[in-house]
Design a protein around this motif. Sequence first.
Motif, PDB file in Angstrom:
ATOM      1  N   GLN A 188       0.827  -1.210   0.000  1.00  0.00           N
ATOM      2  CA  GLN A 188       0.000   0.000   0.000  1.00  0.00           C
ATOM      3  C   GLN A 188       0.855   1.251   0.000  1.00  0.00           C
ATOM      4  OE1 GLN A 188      -2.314  -0.406   3.529  1.00  0.00           O
ATOM      5  NE2 GLN A 188      -4.081  -1.130   2.382  1.00  0.00           N
ATOM      6  N   ASP A 189       1.966   1.146   0.693  1.00  0.00           N
ATOM      7  CA  ASP A 189       2.795   2.299   0.965  1.00  0.00           C
ATOM      8  C   ASP A 189       3.689   2.653  -0.219  1.00  0.00           C
ATOM      9  OD1 ASP A 189       5.830   2.649   2.487  1.00  0.00           O
ATOM     10  OD2 ASP A 189       4.230   4.097   2.838  1.00  0.00           O
ATOM     11  N   GLN A 246      -8.614   1.116  -0.509  1.00  0.00           N
ATOM     12  CA  GLN A 246      -7.260   0.687  -0.881  1.00  0.00           C
ATOM     13  C   GLN A 246      -6.831   1.443  -2.133  1.00  0.00           C
ATOM     14  OE1 GLN A 246      -5.643  -1.658   0.821  1.00  0.00           O
ATOM     15  NE2 GLN A 246      -7.351  -2.282   2.128  1.00  0.00           N
ATOM     16  N   PRO A 247      -5.531   1.659  -2.297  1.00  0.00           N
ATOM     17  CA  PRO A 247      -5.089   2.237  -3.571  1.00  0.00           C
ATOM     18  C   PRO A 247      -5.300   1.247  -4.710  1.00  0.00           C
ATOM     19  CG  PRO A 247      -3.183   1.628  -2.223  1.00  0.00           C
ATOM     20  CD  PRO A 247      -4.398   1.390  -1.382  1.00  0.00           C
ATOM     21  N   VAL A 248      -5.716   1.736  -5.847  1.00  0.00           N
ATOM     22  CA  VAL A 248      -5.907   0.889  -7.029  1.00  0.00           C
ATOM     23  C   VAL A 248      -5.159   1.546  -8.183  1.00  0.00           C
ATOM     24  CG1 VAL A 248      -7.605  -0.147  -8.594  1.00  0.00           C
ATOM     25  CG2 VAL A 248      -8.254   0.342  -6.230  1.00  0.00           C
ATOM     26  N   THR A 249      -4.454   0.755  -8.977  1.00  0.00           N
ATOM     27  CA  THR A 249      -3.703   1.359 -10.079  1.00  0.00           C
ATOM     28  C   THR A 249      -4.260   0.925 -11.429  1.00  0.00           C
ATOM     29  OG1 THR A 249      -2.138  -0.455 -10.313  1.00  0.00           O
ATOM     30  CG2 THR A 249      -1.551   1.261  -8.760  1.00  0.00           C
ATOM     31  N   GLY A 250      -3.980   1.714 -12.442  1.00  0.00           N
ATOM     32  CA  GLY A 250      -4.343   1.367 -13.812  1.00  0.00           C
ATOM     33  C   GLY A 250      -3.443   2.136 -14.757  1.00  0.00           C
ATOM     34  N   THR A 267      -6.982   6.634  -4.903  1.00  0.00           N
ATOM     35  CA  THR A 267      -6.706   6.534  -3.461  1.00  0.00           C
ATOM     36  C   THR A 267      -7.965   6.812  -2.637  1.00  0.00           C
ATOM     37  OG1 THR A 267      -6.179   8.891  -3.373  1.00  0.00           O
ATOM     38  CG2 THR A 267      -4.340   7.379  -3.766  1.00  0.00           C
ATOM     39  N   PRO A 268      -7.935   6.418  -1.360  1.00  0.00           N
ATOM     40  CA  PRO A 268      -9.043   6.774  -0.465  1.00  0.00           C
ATOM     41  C   PRO A 268      -9.075   8.287  -0.253  1.00  0.00           C
ATOM     42  CG  PRO A 268      -7.577   5.152   0.538  1.00  0.00           C
ATOM     43  CD  PRO A 268      -6.890   5.660  -0.674  1.00  0.00           C
ATOM     44  N   LEU A 283       2.926   7.083  -0.551  1.00  0.00           N
ATOM     45  CA  LEU A 283       2.451   7.033  -1.947  1.00  0.00           C
ATOM     46  C   LEU A 283       2.583   8.389  -2.627  1.00  0.00           C
ATOM     47  CD1 LEU A 283      -0.814   4.896  -2.144  1.00  0.00           C
ATOM     48  CD2 LEU A 283       1.507   4.282  -2.805  1.00  0.00           C
ATOM     49  N   VAL A 284       2.172   9.430  -1.911  1.00  0.00           N
ATOM     50  CA  VAL A 284       2.225  10.776  -2.513  1.00  0.00           C
ATOM     51  C   VAL A 284       3.678  11.202  -2.731  1.00  0.00           C
ATOM     52  CG1 VAL A 284       1.658  13.219  -2.188  1.00  0.00           C
ATOM     53  CG2 VAL A 284      -0.007  11.466  -1.565  1.00  0.00           C
TER      54      VAL A 284
END
Length: 331
Positions: free
Chosen positions: A75-76, A119-123, A137-138, A152-153
């Motif tokens: 997540q991090d 949860q973070p989700v990527t695409g 992100t949330p 993450l940021v």
Amino acid sequence: MPANLPPQYYELEREFKTEKDPREKLRLAQELLTLMPKHKGTDKLQADMKAKISKLKKQLVQGSRSHGARQVTAQDHIEKEGAAQVILIGPPNSGKSSLLEALTNARPLVADYPYSTRQPVTGMMTFETVQFQLIDTPPISMESYEAYLNGLVRNADLVALVCDLSANTMLADVKVVQQRLQERRILLMPEVTEHPEDPRYSYKKTLICAHKSYDDESGEKRRLLAESFPDFKMVATSILDDASLVAFGQAIYDCMNIMRVYTKPIGGQADFSDPIILPLGGTVEDAAIELHKDFAHKLKYAKVWGHGKYDGQRVQRDFVLADGDIIELHI
Ligand SMILES: Nc1nc2c(ncn2[C@@H]2O[C@H](COP(=O)(O)OP(=O)(O)O)[C@@H](O)[C@H]2O)c(=O)[nH]1
Ligand SMILES: [Mg+2]
């Protein structure tokens, strides 16, 4: 010999000692090392700091391998893919997940209630011939801030701050996002210089995304945003408007200060499907390095096609390329 350390050093050292997050600790250690004047008096201090940096790096690698830590690490920290990693952040319900869904193959939960994304989700999104990695992100609000967002940021190449033009509280909500990040020493910036004023802070280049633009017929909300974020690049988006989604891709591309260079085999056709991505100002040599280290060593000269050159112009390795150039490398 006295070390003669600058006053900033001591402040940063205090931060370093109390910091718990290993990634942030590593970043602070690297900052401390660059702040140290390089002379005999700091030899030992430099060596100590290098040892600490190496130990922290090892810890991070082990952490990501060990089973127990996997989830937090996942997540991090998200491995980068494509030409840039862009993190979508914003207040609840502003449309972050909808943007990810509209722009990529990812299928996050889109919902008309807040706090639907946990949860973070990527695409991966495609802009012309370039791929960008998006992270959904949330939400960030007074009530909610997931701690892993710090990492993450900080790691992302670009922040897209998604503002909801349909919300009456838009400006206040966005200010909360800005403020909550600032409390964590992350500053959203229109532009980032190489030498930050205060090394304790992470300065993040930010694109303002004026989202749900159809709900702002008068343009009033957009004006408010532009006034509150002077100098920031802003793009109006709506999932109901495909052209605005293309404009979003273009805005990301422009923010990244990158260019595309295409290669062609000698006597053959250029491959327009798979550009080399270089920072603006990149040279023939930089392009060759991207292709293969050996290429760069062996390179004798290149031929270039593109705006402002004559076709097949012969150039040396230090020739500065432009967006859209085609090169043929001769080794
Ligand atoms: N009118 C309009 N509604 C949108 C747009 N994008 C998202 N929404 C709606 O806004 C709500 C929240 O969207 P979601 O993507 O879940 O927001 P998130 O909480 O920021 O991830 C949902 O009801 C979406 O259908 C848009 O461009 N225009
Ligand atoms: Mg969401």
